[in-house]
Design an enzyme around this catalytic site. Structure first.
Site, PDB file in Angstrom:
ATOM      1  N   THR A  49      -9.667 -16.836   5.625  1.00  0.00           N
ATOM      2  CA  THR A  49      -9.050 -18.004   6.120  1.00  0.00           C
ATOM      3  C   THR A  49      -7.522 -17.731   6.706  1.00  0.00           C
ATOM      4  OG1 THR A  49      -8.425 -18.602   3.964  1.00  0.00           O
ATOM      5  CG2 THR A  49     -10.284 -19.930   4.730  1.00  0.00           C
ATOM      6  N   CYS A  50      -6.761 -18.581   6.390  1.00  0.00           N
ATOM      7  CA  CYS A  50      -5.565 -17.599   6.616  1.00  0.00           C
ATOM      8  C   CYS A  50      -4.913 -17.356   4.936  1.00  0.00           C
ATOM      9  CB  CYS A  50      -4.293 -18.506   6.326  1.00  0.00           C
ATOM     10  SG  CYS A  50      -4.473 -20.150   5.990  1.00  0.00           S
ATOM     11  N   ARG A  52      -7.223 -15.904   1.877  1.00  0.00           N
ATOM     12  CA  ARG A  52      -8.129 -15.846   1.678  1.00  0.00           C
ATOM     13  C   ARG A  52      -9.049 -14.757   1.888  1.00  0.00           C
ATOM     14  NH1 ARG A  52      -9.671 -18.402  -2.824  1.00  0.00           N
ATOM     15  NH2 ARG A  52      -7.964 -20.296  -2.873  1.00  0.00           N
ATOM     16  N   SER A 109      -6.117 -23.639  -4.183  1.00  0.00           N
ATOM     17  CA  SER A 109      -6.030 -23.954  -2.422  1.00  0.00           C
ATOM     18  C   SER A 109      -4.278 -23.285  -2.965  1.00  0.00           C
ATOM     19  CB  SER A 109      -5.638 -25.165  -2.722  1.00  0.00           C
ATOM     20  OG  SER A 109      -7.788 -25.033  -1.819  1.00  0.00           O
ATOM     21  N   GLN A 116      -9.257 -28.885   3.770  1.00  0.00           N
ATOM     22  CA  GLN A 116      -9.954 -28.204   5.084  1.00  0.00           C
ATOM     23  C   GLN A 116     -10.374 -26.639   4.771  1.00  0.00           C
ATOM     24  OE1 GLN A 116      -6.354 -26.056   6.839  1.00  0.00           O
ATOM     25  NE2 GLN A 116      -7.925 -25.477   8.805  1.00  0.00           N
ATOM     26  N   GLN A 120     -14.306 -25.521   5.685  1.00  0.00           N
ATOM     27  CA  GLN A 120     -14.305 -23.825   6.053  1.00  0.00           C
ATOM     28  C   GLN A 120     -15.302 -23.511   5.675  1.00  0.00           C
ATOM     29  OE1 GLN A 120     -10.332 -22.834   4.656  1.00  0.00           O
ATOM     30  NE2 GLN A 120      -9.832 -22.414   6.758  1.00  0.00           N
ATOM     31  N   ALA A 190      -4.491 -24.521  20.122  1.00  0.00           N
ATOM     32  CA  ALA A 190      -5.251 -25.107  20.302  1.00  0.00           C
ATOM     33  C   ALA A 190      -6.300 -25.420  18.693  1.00  0.00           C
ATOM     34  CB  ALA A 190      -5.486 -26.094  21.373  1.00  0.00           C
TER      35      ALA A 190
END
Length: 444
Positions: A49-50, A52, A109, A116, A120, A190
């Site tokens: 993810t952004c 980790r 987080s 979120q 994921q 998007a």
């Protein structure tokens, strides 16, 4: 078998390094397949993810597993192990299990309690199942983890005060501009992050919204939901002239907005400031833009201050969730400890069924005129007797498996029932061989 986590996350590595170790969504399945073929790795799930990039693995040896996972990361991203190692955090055994629970529940987080990450983790797990990178242990563990995370969010109020990173970006914009009603907002990308930002912007009063994406149709679908306008990325420079707030999350591999582009735009903005938030990893916006007089750029690490605002309340709820996690870990470890007793139980059942089968053959020789119905009734009832007799010993064997000194006690158990240990050990080897190829669990 050992459970291992190798992590690069926002606590241990700056965004400049994290973006070097980010797996693109399209390559995740190939990466897990490649890792599955590494020495020592029996099961694996990769989460990227952004904030980790983490590798969850079942390995046959901790030392060997650590080395080959580090080597895999370095090789995949064309780096040296020495470059990667200083930024890695490694969790083993109980620590690894606890870390997975905490991450999935949102307790690790940047924004404590965000949901979120749950989606994921689930997506990564399902992809790992599709490429047969998970087996008995991870199929059970991830199912248990995802179920608990859902329960934690429904049974506590942690989600009510929690914010996603995209929401934190909106909060920062509100602190700078106050009301967002008259601000012209430009969203680049998007995807999920972009839509989350747009949801929060709309909820905060923003109505002048433009969505841009490489695929215009996706931008149109998203913009229509929130009464905004969609434009192709080819019109980006013109859109930057009109915007007051820019939130970017495209997932592009190179800068979408360069310093050269922004220098030209600033000259035509008549001194109007532009608030820019880059929540993409790798970053969409050249960090050198922050040097320009009229551009105020924040990246994902800069959002930490906004995140802290509701931290105290979230931490109270996090304590409740941690207690739930600890209870769940006990249940998982109990289940894990019983895996070793499965071959023993299987051997005991087979021996009992062999006795039942021999008894039925003897009975049929002595009473040859039994009807088919009579044979079925007798067979059913003799099997029922076996099941009832074995019920308590099997429960005891499972309890013993979770105790200290289990090996010696289980050996005595096998001796009492005159079970051949060679047969039990052979069955155990079969279980280990099949463990990494267990069919997927039902969809969660």
């Amino acid at each position: 078998m050992h459970i291992l986590v190798v992590s690069v996350n926002y606590r241990t590595a700056p965004v400049e390094f994290r973006e070097k170790l980010t797996f693109q969504a399209a390559e995740l399945e190939r990466a897990m397949t490649t890792l599955q073929n590494q020495k020592s790795v029996l099961e694996n799930v990769i989460v990227s993810t952004c904030n980790r990039t983490e590798i969850y693995a079942v390995v046959d040896q901790l030392h060997t597993g650590r080395y080959y996972i580090k080597k895999f990361l370095a090789d995949w991203f064309q780096l040296e192990i020495e470059e990667v190692a200083p930024y890695l955090t490694i969790f083993e055994q109980d620590g690894a299990i606890d870390h997975l629970f905490r991450v999935t529940c949102g307790l690790d987080s940047m924004v404590v309690g965000e949901t979120q990450i749950l989606g994921q983790i689930k997506d990564s797990f399902l992809e790992a199942q599709q490429v047969k990178a998970t087996g008995t242990i991870f199929n059970e563990l991830f199912k248990q983890v995802i179920t608990l995370a859902k329960r934690a969010h429904s049974e506590t109020t942690i989600g009510e005060s929690a914010m996603s990173v995209s929401y934190a970006a909106v909060e920062l914009g509100k602190k700078i501009f106050g009301e967002l009603t008259d601000c012209h907002v430009l969203i680049l990308g998007a995807g999920k992050m972009g839509e989350l930002a747009l949801q929060n912007l709309y909820g905060s009063g923003a109505r002048k919204v433009t969505v841009m994406n490489r695929t215009l149709s996706k931008a149109e679908v998203m913009a229509e939901k929130y009464m905004g306008h969609a434009k192709p990325l080819s019109e980006l420079q013109c859109a930057l002239l009109e915007a007051d707030i820019l939130i970017s999350s495209t997932g592009a591999s190179d800068y979408v907005i360069t310093k050269e582009m922004m220098t030209k735009v600033e000259k035509m903005r008549s001194g109007r400031p532009l608030f820019m938030v880059d929540i993409a990893v790798p970053r969409d916006i050249d960090p050198a833009i922050d040097e320009l007089e009229g551009s105020f750029l924040y990246d994902i690490d800069d959002l930490q201050g906004v995140v802290e605002a509701n931290r105290a309340e979230r931490l109270k709820e996090a304590e409740k969730i941690q207690f739930m996690i600890e209870e769940e870990i006990v249940l998982f470890k109990t289940w894990l400890s019983t895996l070793g007793v499965v071959p023993l139980i299987s051997a005991l059942r087979d021996k009992a069924l062999a006795i039942q089968s021999e008894t039925m053959e003897s009975l049929e020789r002595k009473i040859p005129n039994l009807s088919d119905r009579e044979r079925k009734v007798i067979s059913k009832h003799t099997k029922s007797i076996i099941n009832q007799l074995l019920k308590d010993p099997i429960l005891v064997a499972k309890e013993i498996a979770a105790e200290e000194g289990a090996d010696e006690k289980l050996a005595l158990f096998a001796k009492i029932f005159d079970l051949e240990m060679e047969d039990v050990e052979s069955r155990a080897e079969e279980v280990e061989h099949k463990r990494a190829w267990t069919p997927s669990v039902p969809s969660l």
